[in-house]
Each structure stands twice: as C-alpha cells, then as structure tokens.
Design a protein around this motif. Structure first.
Motif: not given
Ligand SMILES: [Zn+2]
Ligand SMILES: [Zn+2]
Length: 374
Positions: A194-208, A326-340
């Motif tokens: 699973g590579q939704g935003p959480i899957g990607i964060i988990l993967s990056v942290l695992a790699k770290r 520290s922006r070690e990971m550019d998490l903002e890039r995981l945002i695909s949709h911004r709603f008011p």
C-alpha cells in the motif's frame, strides 16, 4: 509551495467571531457543513484558528461505520494560528503558528509505565474540540486546545515551514511508532503493502533505519510518486505477483518484515505469505474490529509474528517534530487535493474513495471560498 488559492490573512491582527463554519458529523455517512458557535476557552487553554487539517483514515472510518455518537466535529491533524490565549498560558501568544496533538497520555498510569500510551485513559480523552463531544475539531475554523495539550502537545511551527507540512506531525508520529514496533535491523528487507500517503511515509521511515524497502500497490501512479521519495524497489501489484516477486528479491526466503498499510483484512494472509519464517507482519491499517483468516501454523510452525501499532507515541513526539519541521521529507508533496472548508463534505468523500491520483487530502479553513483541488 502549495498555498495557491489561500486567502491572505494577517495572522497577528484578527478578531475572533462568535460563530464559525464546521463540518459536523451527524451520524453514519452524514457530515454537514453547519454554522456553530466558536468554542470558548478556559484557564490554561488556547483557541487556534485552523489553517490546515489533514483528513485521516481514522476520521473516515468513524464516519463510514457510525462507530461514534453524533454530533461531533472530527479532524485531528491540525495546524493553525493561536487566536486567543486563556489565563495562565505563558508559552504561547496570539499569532503563534502551531500544530496540536489531540491525545497526550498522563505519564503516570499502568499503561504509561508500560509505554503502551495509546491504552492510557487520559490518552483516550480527546484534548482538542470545536464543540460537541471532543473529537479533534480540525474540520472547522477554530479549535479549543485544552490545558494538558497546551502543556505537552502543542508544537510551534518554524517560520520557514508551511501549515501543510506541519499538519503531518501526528501521522508521522504514528508511522514512526509502527516502524519502532517492527524493530528493523540494518539490512533487513521490508515489504510495504500500500503506497497511499501513509504507506509512503512508513516506507521512507523504514528506509531511514537502513532497511531495504520494497513497495507494492495496485496503482502504478502511487509507485511513481513513491519513487520520487527514493522508493525505487517497487512491485506493480496490478501486473505482477507480489509474492513471487518478493521471493525473487530475497533469495527465495520472503521479506524479513511486512507492513500492511491498506485497510481491510484480505491482505493479511498474503502479507504473511510474503514474509520469511521467523519474520514479522505489522498491521497498521486494520482499525475495524472483526475477524480475519490467518494460517495459525504460520505463527506456530513458521514462527511468524503478527504485530500491531495504533496512534501516536509521546516518546516519539520530538523525533517526529524534528523529522517534519526539518523537512527531511517533503511531506507537502504527498498532498494531492486541497479543499476549502466550505467544500469539506466533498473532501471527506474523495478521501473515503481514493482514486489512483489521490493521495493526501487536506481541508484548509484558511481559505474559505477559494482553494483548489489540483
Ligand atoms: Zn490521524
Ligand atoms: Zn497514563
């Protein structure tokens, strides 16, 4: 940097109105945009004007299952600006940019001493509210932050960090906790399903931690996004047999560990199959109570462990803040949709029905009328 569409507001001079808009949960699959009173604050409390609030899988689960009494205002990945301070608050002042946790444990009880903080009774109390039964409140314009959260769960956002980046502190904390639970050793191979935003964060942290990370998803679009975060060992589950591919990459053994970052129970068995004897499987998204099929001999004979991790850990708070700020990971890039906020019902609906190109969905109360859904 992802703030397109926000209305510019002078955060330092701002009068608090008496009513506000909020996305009010009225029962199973029923969320309505309503006008509600702005919460009042007491001694030691803060009123935070919400700028960004991430939509989390647990919010969606509560809405779709109707597991919680109504009415409530959900949303707990909240960042914003201090709009008012209660008597006795010394650490924050109006205009401070902050992110707030909604749960903080007592530190004293049996479960706290055993470091299973998420089971602490104080932890289970929600310390942020926009009215009704406290439930986070981030899907609104103003959130009341209660005193124990002001003391231990409110984090200042550095000037050069956006509200969007900052709203990831809580999800990153939950992911760090999951990775900690797996106790990955250097050089181990971990499969993240699973590579939704959480899957990607988990993967990056695992790699770290030094692990070799293999990622899989049914949507190749997500694997492409993951690759921009350095996750290059990917398996396109829509075209490839994940089990075979993992074995091929691990001398036929299977992964040392697997993380299930997809809800539902149908992938528990395949995750266990993809893990070597003696390996571990972390259930990270199995938040709905029920029953699942497993092969008990995989646990007994093959000595595989099934592990779980839920919610955040106060012990990892500093590390998660450092990682995000520290922006070690550019998490903002995981945002695909911004709603008011005015379109929050739509935002929740999209998040509940993820599309190949939808990743993290955030609601931005800072932009009431504008906003974009790139
Ligand atoms: Zn969350
Ligand atoms: Zn406790």
């Amino acid at each position: 940097m992802g703030i397109a569409g926000q209305v510019a507001i002078d955060d330092t001079r701002h009068t608090v109105p008496t009513t506000m808009l909020a996305a009010v949960y009225r029962g199973k699959n029923d969320v309505r945009l309503e006008t509600v009173p702005v919460p009042e604050i007491g001694v030691g409390e803060l009123l935070v004007r919400v700028r960004t609030c991430g939509v989390c899988g647990t919010d969606l689960k509560k809405i779709s299952t109707g597991s919680h009494s109504a009415p409530r205002i959900f949303g707990h990945e909240t960042s914003g600006v201090v709009a008012a301070v209660g008597r006795g608050v010394r650490d924050f002042k109006e205009g401070d940019r902050v992110m707030v946790f909604h749960h903080i444990p007592c530190g004293q009880c049996f479960y706290c001493h055993n470091k299973t903080f998420a089971q602490c009774e104080t932890y289970k109390k929600v310390g942020c509210t926009a009215g009704f039964e406290p439930s986070g409140g981030g899907f609104s314009q103003y959130v009341r932050v209660m005193d124990w959260i002001v003391k231990k769960g409110t984090v200042r956002i550095p000037d050069d960090v956006s509200f969007e980046q900052a709203c990831f502190v809580e999800p990153v904390n939950t992911c760090l906790k999951g990775i900690e639970t797996l106790r990955l050793r250097d050089g181990e191979t971990v499969l993240v399903i699973g590579q939704g935003p959480i899957g990607i964060i988990l993967s990056v942290l695992a790699k770290r931690t030094g692990a070799n990370v293999i990622t899989s998803d049914l949507y190749p679009q997500r694997l492409t996004i993951g690759s921009t975060f350095g996750l290059v060992n990917t398996i396109d589950a829509s075209r490839m047999n994940v089990l075979e591919k993992v074995r091929e990459l691990t001398q036929g053994r299977g992964a040392d560990a697997a993380i299930l970052a997809v809800g539902g129970n149908s992938l528990i068995r395949p995750a266990m199959d993809a893990t070597r004897p003696g390996g571990r499987v972390l259930l990270f998204a199995q938040t709905v109570r029920g029953e699942a099929t497993i092969d008990p001999s995989a646990v007994c004979v093959d000595e595989k462990s099934l592990l779980g991790s839920y919610s955040a850990s106060v012990e990892l708070q500093e590390e998660s803040v450092r990682f995000v700020m520290s922006r070690e990971m550019d998490l903002e890039r995981l945002i695909s949709h911004r709603f008011p906020l005015t379109r929050s019902v739509e935002a929740l609906d999209l998040a509940a029905h993820p599309q190949p190109d939808s990743m993290k969905v955030v609601i931005q109360a800072g932009s009431l009328l504008e906003g974009n859904t790139e």
